[in-house]
Design an enzyme around this catalytic site. Sequence first.
Site, PDB file in Angstrom:
ATOM      1  CB  SER A  95      -0.956   0.006   1.200  1.00 54.58           C
ATOM      2  OG  SER A  95      -0.231  -0.037   2.403  1.00 54.58           O
ATOM      3  CG  HIS A 100       7.492  -0.953   3.617  1.00 57.54           C
ATOM      4  ND1 HIS A 100       7.026  -0.420   2.439  1.00 57.54           N
ATOM      5  CD2 HIS A 100       6.492  -1.711   4.104  1.00 57.54           C
ATOM      6  CE1 HIS A 100       5.781  -0.827   2.228  1.00 57.54           C
ATOM      7  NE2 HIS A 100       5.435  -1.630   3.213  1.00 57.54           N
ATOM      8  CG  LEU A 101      12.415  -6.225   6.192  1.00 61.56           C
ATOM      9  CD1 LEU A 101      12.368  -6.930   4.856  1.00 61.56           C
ATOM     10  CD2 LEU A 101      13.853  -6.157   6.702  1.00 61.56           C
TER      11      LEU A 101
HETATM   12  P1  5GP Z   1       2.389  -2.337   2.963  1.00 55.88           P
HETATM   13  O1  5GP Z   1       0.912  -2.649   2.946  1.00 55.88           O
HETATM   14  O2  5GP Z   1       2.723  -1.306   1.914  1.00 55.88           O
HETATM   15  O3  5GP Z   1       3.268  -3.544   2.918  1.00 55.88           O
HETATM   16  O4  5GP Z   1       2.673  -1.707   4.373  1.00 55.88           O
HETATM   17  C1  5GP Z   1       2.523  -0.362   4.673  1.00 55.88           C
HETATM   18  C2  5GP Z   1       2.479  -0.235   6.171  1.00 55.88           C
HETATM   19  O5  5GP Z   1       2.700   1.100   6.505  1.00 55.88           O
HETATM   20  C3  5GP Z   1       1.132  -0.646   6.778  1.00 55.88           C
HETATM   21  O6  5GP Z   1       1.331  -1.676   7.735  1.00 55.88           O
HETATM   22  C4  5GP Z   1       0.624   0.637   7.410  1.00 55.88           C
HETATM   23  O7  5GP Z   1      -0.046   0.430   8.623  1.00 55.88           O
HETATM   24  C5  5GP Z   1       1.894   1.451   7.598  1.00 55.88           C
HETATM   25  N1  5GP Z   1       1.688   2.882   7.525  1.00 55.88           N
HETATM   26  C6  5GP Z   1       0.989   3.550   6.565  1.00 55.88           C
HETATM   27  N2  5GP Z   1       1.004   4.865   6.800  1.00 55.88           N
HETATM   28  C7  5GP Z   1       1.736   5.033   7.935  1.00 55.88           C
HETATM   29  C8  5GP Z   1       2.103   6.191   8.702  1.00 55.88           C
HETATM   30  O8  5GP Z   1       1.773   7.339   8.385  1.00 55.88           O
HETATM   31  N3  5GP Z   1       2.854   5.977   9.814  1.00 55.88           N
HETATM   32  C9  5GP Z   1       3.251   4.732  10.197  1.00 55.88           C
HETATM   33  N4  5GP Z   1       3.983   4.646  11.308  1.00 55.88           N
HETATM   34  N5  5GP Z   1       2.927   3.618   9.497  1.00 55.88           N
HETATM   35  C10 5GP Z   1       2.171   3.773   8.388  1.00 55.88           C
END
Ligand code: 5GP
Length: 114
Positions: A95, A100-101
């Site tokens: 998302s 990122h890990l």
């Molecule tokens: P993905 O779904 O891309 O693998 O993970 C993105 C992660 O980033 C999600 O677990 C989401 O909760 C986290 N995340 C999104 N926006 C923010 C933010 O503004 N601050 C923090 N600390 N985490 C975020």
Amino acid sequence: MADCIFCKIIDGEISASIVYSDDRVVAFNDVNPQAPVHVIIVPRQHIPTVADLGPETSGLMDSLTQTANRIAQERGIASRGYRLVVNCNAEAGQSVYHLHLHLLGGRPMTWPPG
Ligand code: 5GP
Ligand code: ZN
């Protein structure tokens, strides 16, 4: 990178609970944790997905992984077990398009993942 939420966290434009920072890597607690320990580890360099890594970014995943391993030790989950996750592109659930890990731990995990 404009409009990248993780670049804004790295630059201090958006606040986050930073748990580690050096010249290549920043780590912060996930805002919506999926486990008692849920830390996001990112490179300072804006790289959209893991598929964008190449020879020019050699060693970067090592830095991310070694940071995750250290944090796992510090949080006391290293020997119990933890999971490192990289979601790549939409079907995997990515998302935020800044590499990122996810470091997840502190509870039993199931397999296969959802
Ligand atoms: P993905 O779904 O891309 O693998 O993970 C993105 C992660 O980033 C999600 O677990 C989401 O909760 C986290 N995340 C999104 N926006 C923010 C933010 O503004 N601050 C923090 N600390 N985490 C975020
Ligand atoms: Zn970014």
